[in-house]
Design an enzyme around this catalytic site. Structure first.
Site, PDB file in Angstrom:
ATOM      1  N   HIS A  18      11.506  26.300 -31.004  1.00  0.00           N
ATOM      2  CA  HIS A  18      10.290  26.431 -30.196  1.00  0.00           C
ATOM      3  C   HIS A  18       9.047  26.300 -31.081  1.00  0.00           C
ATOM      4  O   HIS A  18       8.088  25.617 -30.713  1.00  0.00           O
ATOM      5  CB  HIS A  18      10.275  27.788 -29.476  1.00  0.00           C
ATOM      6  CG  HIS A  18      11.356  27.926 -28.449  1.00  0.00           C
ATOM      7  ND1 HIS A  18      11.089  28.032 -27.100  1.00  0.00           N
ATOM      8  CD2 HIS A  18      12.705  27.962 -28.563  1.00  0.00           C
ATOM      9  CE1 HIS A  18      12.239  28.135 -26.430  1.00  0.00           C
ATOM     10  NE2 HIS A  18      13.227  28.095 -27.307  1.00  0.00           N
ATOM     11  N   ASP A 119       4.846  29.790 -24.263  1.00  0.00           N
ATOM     12  CA  ASP A 119       6.283  29.597 -24.129  1.00  0.00           C
ATOM     13  C   ASP A 119       6.792  30.506 -23.007  1.00  0.00           C
ATOM     14  O   ASP A 119       6.076  31.405 -22.542  1.00  0.00           O
ATOM     15  CB  ASP A 119       6.957  29.964 -25.454  1.00  0.00           C
ATOM     16  CG  ASP A 119       8.180  29.120 -25.757  1.00  0.00           C
ATOM     17  OD1 ASP A 119       8.836  28.678 -24.800  1.00  0.00           O
ATOM     18  OD2 ASP A 119       8.482  28.894 -26.946  1.00  0.00           O
TER      19      ASP A 119
END
Length: 468
Positions: A18, A119
């Site tokens: 990520h 996120d």
């Protein structure tokens, strides 16, 4: 909002699958003149690639120490990312991560940025964005196929959970043929991993649902040239703008820190191999393979007789590097293959003309990096979204998946069979051709930076008006 000097705050989850896409998006936005504050913990930021000097004035790293937990012994000392902790301790990393909301709230209050790009994990950023009237976008680091497979999250938290069986076949809302689904043995952990409430007090599915419901748009790391069918369906399903931002391929000519002289022997060996003849093998840092699994991969490579370069990190069960592989493996494969222990300059290895294929876990970021160079793919998925990506890549004709039993087991024969098909057998010609053709899409820097990022920048500048 219609501004030339935009400020965006990035809030990635603390896993390198990520952090890296968020970093790559930050670089892409900085190239378009947008100011980015990239928020994470000190050690995570230290482990990111260096920002090109020409963009240093546009990207600011904002470091907040990872908050400590009441029981200091739960997380290993210095652990700040999922790669630093055993799989069963990641829930405590999420608990510590959630406590970053307090310094981040203060930072947003002081800076008043134009947008927060978050996120799935940063569910608490929803209230921060609302409290300070900041635009909120969910950046999806997964493939469009993965997001479409799970569908639109329920509007009601109390709605019944999807069944295990529903994860083992393509969803009913799919309007075209697809094999993107979990196998039975994968569905068990995928279901538990998404819906189980952990030490942080909230499940991953609930985090995603909250971020999704609040965001003004979804930005997704994909492109219509490869996932056009899924992207078209995704916007209909989600009921809000879905903005493909391109694949964010690493720039081939980016300034690098140079390759350590200790790699000279490896590259000299690669130089002696035939073009496109060598298989790159790498399962990253998040896949914790058992001894039996790793040894079967090793014996499979040996059986295939295909030249290979294996970037291998010492597994958690190994006493030392030598213990990581079957006894005599290095000697038996000497000349035919190379094993590089620890960190490897993966981008430079993948770009070498002798590399023609990759055996890997089918993580989305890795697939993008490999297809950028036209490698045919041998996929062996283990965790998270990897199984769904594997089926997508096979459907698209650029990968072959290693055969597995109903319990998820695989054999050395299955490894050798898939490797030979991808690399040398005549039946794999079509696969190799499709992979080379994919490079024209995955490696097109103009397409991704100018077209896709350019479109996203317009969306950011004009406040997400319906015209964009």
């Amino acid at each position: 909002m219609d501004r030339d000097h935009l400020h965006v705050v990035m809030l990635p989850w603390s896993a390198f699958g990520h952090l890296i896409p968020f970093f790559q998006l930050s670089i892409a936005l900085a190239r378009s003149g947008i100011h980015v504050s990239f928020v994470s913990t000190p050690r995570n930021i230290q482990r990111l690639p260096k920002v090109p000097p020409s963009l240093a004035t546009f990207i600011k790293f904002v470091e907040f120490p990872l908050p400590t937990l009441d029981n200091n012994d739960i997380l290993p000392e210095g652990a700040e990312a999922s790669v630093d902790v055993p799989a069963d301790k990641v829930e405590y990393l999420k608990l510590a991560y959630d406590r970053l909301q307090y310094p981040i709230n203060q930072f947003v209050a002081e800076q008043l940025p134009d947008w927060i790009i978050a996120d799935f994990s940063a569910h608490w950023a929803v209230e921060i964005a609302q409290n300070y009237n900041v635009g909120f976008i969910y950046f999806v680091v997964f493939s469009a196929a993965t997001v479409v497979f799970f569908g639109k999250p329920p509007g009601d938290q109390k709605q019944a959970l999807p069944s295990l069986e529903s994860l083992t076949s393509p969803p009913e809302w799919l309007s075209f043929p697809s094999s993107v689904a979990f196998r039975g043995y994968e569905a068990v952990w995928a279901h538990a991993g998404a819906h189980a409430e952990d030490a942080s007090g909230i499940s991953d599915a609930a985090r995603f649902a909250k971020v999704f419901r609040a965001c003004k748009a979804l930005a997704i790391r994909s492109c219509r040239e490869f996932e056009g069918d899924f992207l078209s369906l995704q916007e209909k399903l989600m009921g809000k703008p879905v903005i493909p931002i391109g694949l964010l391929p690493p720039k081939r000519h980016e300034e690098t820190e140079g390759i350590d002289s200790s790699w000279k022997t490896t590259f000299e060996w690669l130089d002696k191999q035939e073009p496109k003849s060598v298989l790159f093998v790498g399962f990253g840092s998040e896949c914790q393979l058992s001894k039996a699994q790793l040894y079967e991969i090793a014996y499979g490579l040996q059986l295939s007789q295909v030249p290979f370069l294996w970037a291998l990190r010492k597994p958690f069960w190994a006493i030392d590097d030598e213990d990581s592989l079957p006894s005599g493996f290095i000697d038996t494969t000497s000349g035919k293959g190379m094993v590089c222990m620890g960190w490897a300059p993966q981008k430079e290895i993948l770009a070498h003309p002798s590399i023609g294929g990759s055996l890997f876990h089918s993580g989305w970021g890795s697939a993008i990096e490999m297809l950028q160079f036209g490698h045919c793919l041998v996929v062996l998925p283990f965790i998270f979204d990897q199984p769904l990506n594997a089926r997508l890549l096979v459907d698209k004709g650029v990968a072959v998946e290693v055969e597995r039993g109903e319990d998820g087991s695989f054999s050395r024969d299955g490894i050798a069979k898939a490797v030979k098909l991808a690399m040398v057998l005549e039946e794999g010609d079509k696969l190799r051709t499709r992979a080379r053709e994919a490079a024209a899409i995955f490696g097109d820097e103009y397409l991704h930076q100018v077209n896709y990022i350019g479109h996203f920048v317009e969306y950011l500048k004009h406040g997400g008006s319906n015209k964009i």
